[in-house]
Design an enzyme around this catalytic site. Structure first.
Site, PDB file in Angstrom:
ATOM      1  N   ARG A 160       0.861  -1.180   0.000  1.00  0.00           N
ATOM      2  CA  ARG A 160       0.000   0.000   0.000  1.00  0.00           C
ATOM      3  C   ARG A 160       0.893   1.224   0.000  1.00  0.00           C
ATOM      4  O   ARG A 160       1.777   1.367   0.851  1.00  0.00           O
ATOM      5  CB  ARG A 160      -0.960  -0.010   1.180  1.00  0.00           C
TER       6      ARG A 160
ATOM      7  N   HIS B 187      -2.247   2.844   6.466  1.00  0.00           N
ATOM      8  CA  HIS B 187      -3.224   1.772   6.669  1.00  0.00           C
ATOM      9  C   HIS B 187      -4.645   2.327   6.526  1.00  0.00           C
ATOM     10  O   HIS B 187      -5.481   1.760   5.834  1.00  0.00           O
ATOM     11  CB  HIS B 187      -3.034   1.153   8.049  1.00  0.00           C
TER      12      HIS B 187
ATOM     13  N   TYR C 162       6.611   3.822  10.869  1.00  0.00           N
ATOM     14  CA  TYR C 162       7.067   2.435  10.987  1.00  0.00           C
ATOM     15  C   TYR C 162       7.607   1.836   9.687  1.00  0.00           C
ATOM     16  O   TYR C 162       8.113   0.730   9.690  1.00  0.00           O
ATOM     17  CB  TYR C 162       5.936   1.556  11.532  1.00  0.00           C
TER      18      TYR C 162
END
Length: 362
Positions: free
Chosen positions: A256, A260, A269
């Site tokens: 992606r 998210h 992250y």
């Protein structure tokens, strides 16, 4: 993730837009109209996705789960299905929903929190998006069991992310599908992260696909940014399922591009070099566009014309969705309990007795 998978991943189209040896064979068998559809749908979905993010930032819809970067996995798999097949999506399969026949305005309504967004038109075998992780997998397997018991020819597909493979529902669904040799496709879009948790912290196995061997059916790991590999692999799995050869677990390795959801900050992250590799080198739409132009299937002008048409379709769908009357607040109490518990019944009655609008609107 890439280092672990490069040697065993199925790929028909390289990131540079070049066909592999198996890809050349497949390309010659795909009709020209379908070749164009791959591009058209990936473009439509990307433009829709970007518009949805803008709507969320403007406060016109709620939290949204972006899919940019995963278009090939969704388009290649969905275009291999028939209208008789059942689809059990997670919350990121907006592209699959559109291809299966869900009107765009209803997908928008779903993300605006409207119940209408969960109701597909008659004849569209699409379940509402499953937000709880992996719960749709046993449902899909159950539908496949029904097909086998009734001697019907449809296939049931569960779409899920890599995070779902850490849930018991995934393993229970795989076990049941394997034992009863059901016409089910378990389609994992492995985008590398379960929100912020990398796949390496979820599983000691190198791939999701290899987990299928524990349940007695095939698992295939494919380049999820390669629409040709996705389509051919999905078509083969469907053919096996329809002919009584049981389920297949497909792992489409993808990424992606964004967060998210719009409530997430992926930069906290994900390493920048990894993001750059996937966004600038492995984009599914860019590589496929290069192939189409090299092969003479579509010109750059035709692609730009289609992009403009897609934008117009999205704007029209937004206008329709936002023209719906204000939602009935009692929808909050519908579709959860067959019979409301007393505490919720009291809340519903209090809401119905409000006169002149809500207190904060007076």
């Amino acid at each position: 993730m890439l280092d672990q998978l490069e040697k065993e991943i199925v790929q028909y189209l390289t990131p540079e837009g070049k066909l592999t040896s198996v890809g050349e064979l497949a390309w010659g068998e795909i009709p020209t109209d379908l070749k164009k559809q791959f591009f058209q749908w990936m473009t439509q979905i990307r433009i829709f996705d970007r518009k949805m993010i803008l709507l969320q930032r403007q406060g016109r819809i709620g939290t949204y789960a972006p899919l940019e970067g995963q278009e090939a996995a969704q388009v290649g798999s969905a275009l291999a299905l028939s209208q008789d097949d059942w689809v059990f999506p997670s919350y990121r399969e907006h592209g699959v929903a559109l291809i299966m026949g869900m009107p765009m305005q209803q997908v928008i309504l779903y993300w605006a929190g409207r119940v209408e967004g969960c109701r597909p038109p008659k004849g569209v075998r699409l379940m509402p998006p499953a937000v709880p992780i992996a719960t749709q997998i046993p449902h899909a397997v159950g539908a496949a069991w029904a097909a086998k018991l009734r001697r019907e020819s449809y296939v049931s597909v569960a779409y899920f992310g890599d995070g779902a493979t850490s849930e018991g529902d995934f393993h229970e669904g795989c076990n049941f599908a394997g034992v009863f040799r059901l016409p089910a496709i378990l389609f994992c879009q492995n985008n590398g992260y379960a929100i912020s948790v990398p796949f390496s912290r979820q599983s000691a196995s190198a791939t999701v696909a290899e987990k299928a061997s524990a349940y007695g059916f095939p698992g295939v790991c494919i380049d999820g940014n390669d629409v040709l590999a996705v389509f051919v692999t999905m078509s083969e799995a469907i053919q096996k399922a329809r002919s009584g050869q049981g389920p297949t677990l497909i792992e489409a390795v993808t990424y992606r591009k964004g967060a998210h959801t719009t409530a997430d900050d992926a930069s906290r992250y994900r390493p920048s070099d990894e993001v750059e590799e996937w966004i600038y080198r492995r984009d599914p739409l860019v590589r496929y566009s290069l192939l189409l132009q090299q092969d003479g299937c579509l010109t750059k002008a035709e692609m730009e014309e289609w992009e403009e048409e897609c934008m117009q379709k999205v704007e029209k769908a937004v206008k329709i969705a936002e023209s719906f009357p204000k939602a009935d607040a009692t929808h909050l109490f519908a579709h959860v309990f067959d019979s409301l518990p007393p505490s919720l019944e009291q809340q519903k009655e209090a809401l119905q007795h409000l006169e002149g609008g809500y207190p904060w609107e007076k």
